[in-house]
Design a protein around this motif. Structure first.
Motif, PDB file in Angstrom:
ATOM      1  N   ASP A 142     -14.489  11.162  40.592  1.00 38.54           N
ATOM      2  CA  ASP A 142     -14.685  12.344  41.429  1.00 38.54           C
ATOM      3  C   ASP A 142     -14.206  12.098  42.855  1.00 38.54           C
ATOM      4  N   VAL A 143     -14.533  10.942  43.405  1.00 40.31           N
ATOM      5  CA  VAL A 143     -14.086  10.621  44.765  1.00 40.31           C
ATOM      6  C   VAL A 143     -12.571  10.546  44.820  1.00 40.31           C
ATOM      7  N   GLN A 175     -10.433  12.095  42.889  1.00 43.57           N
ATOM      8  CA  GLN A 175      -9.880  13.452  42.792  1.00 43.57           C
ATOM      9  C   GLN A 175     -10.031  14.196  44.119  1.00 43.57           C
ATOM     10  N   SER A 176     -11.196  14.055  44.775  1.00 38.45           N
ATOM     11  CA  SER A 176     -11.383  14.768  46.042  1.00 38.45           C
ATOM     12  C   SER A 176     -10.451  14.233  47.124  1.00 38.45           C
ATOM     13  N   ARG A 235      -7.545  12.793  46.596  1.00 38.03           N
ATOM     14  CA  ARG A 235      -6.192  13.227  46.234  1.00 38.03           C
ATOM     15  C   ARG A 235      -5.971  14.690  46.619  1.00 38.03           C
ATOM     16  N   GLN A 236      -6.992  15.538  46.389  1.00 40.53           N
ATOM     17  CA  GLN A 236      -6.862  16.950  46.761  1.00 40.53           C
ATOM     18  C   GLN A 236      -6.732  17.102  48.278  1.00 40.53           C
ATOM     19  N   GLU A 237      -7.513  16.333  49.018  1.00 40.92           N
ATOM     20  CA  GLU A 237      -7.431  16.424  50.482  1.00 40.92           C
ATOM     21  C   GLU A 237      -6.064  15.958  50.992  1.00 40.92           C
TER      22      GLU A 237
END
Length: 153
Positions: A72-73, A75-76, A78-80
């Motif tokens: 989850d970290v 992915q977050s 990477r999205q940022e």
């Protein structure tokens, strides 16, 4: 488990003394004590094995939770990063177009691959000499002859 008081143990001992006899009673008591000790060790081993399996299951659950949290970290983050990149790209291109090539993004690096000749050729000769890199191929016999101690006359 069964609850044996002192009176019950004394009654069992008296019955055993009458039934078994005074000659065989110490040997039987020793055997019974040995068997009880083995049974207690077996029960302790089983308890320890059960506790280990429970701890292993708990560790596996913690591992899956930790892996999920890491995912989850990741992915977050990477999205940022993608959002920041998308926000900066138009500004970057506008700045590069407005003021010439002074603010152009750096060229993209392409790995040369497994071309070892290119890598060896890019090293300066003075560095190869200092590092002791061989520049010419030498046969095994020539190498042995080169490092053979001189003959005494």
């Amino acid at each position: 488990m069964l609850d044996f008081g002192f009176d019950k143990l004394a009654l069992i001992g008296a019955v055993a003394l009458i039934v078994i006899g005074p000659e065989k009673l110490p040997r039987v008591a020793r055997t019974v004590g040995t068997l009880l000790g083995k049974a207690q060790r077996y029960v302790a081993d089983v308890k320890a094995e059960v506790n280990r399996s429970i701890e292993l299951e708990e560790l596996q659950k913690m591992k899956t939770q930790f892996t999920a949290a890491v995912h989850d970290v990741e992915q977050s983050v990477r999205q940022e990063v993608d959002a920041a990149t998308q926000a900066l790209n138009p500004a970057w291109h506008d700045a590069a177009a407005g003021s010439g090539d002074a603010y152009a993004p750096p060229p993209v690096y392409h790995h040369p691959g497994k071309n070892w000749r290119l890598k060896r050729g890019a090293t300066p000769l003075w560095f190869k000499q200092k590092a002791g890199v061989r520049r010419h191929t030498q046969s095994g016999a020539a190498r042995v002859a080169r490092f053979r101690p001189p003959r005494k006359p």
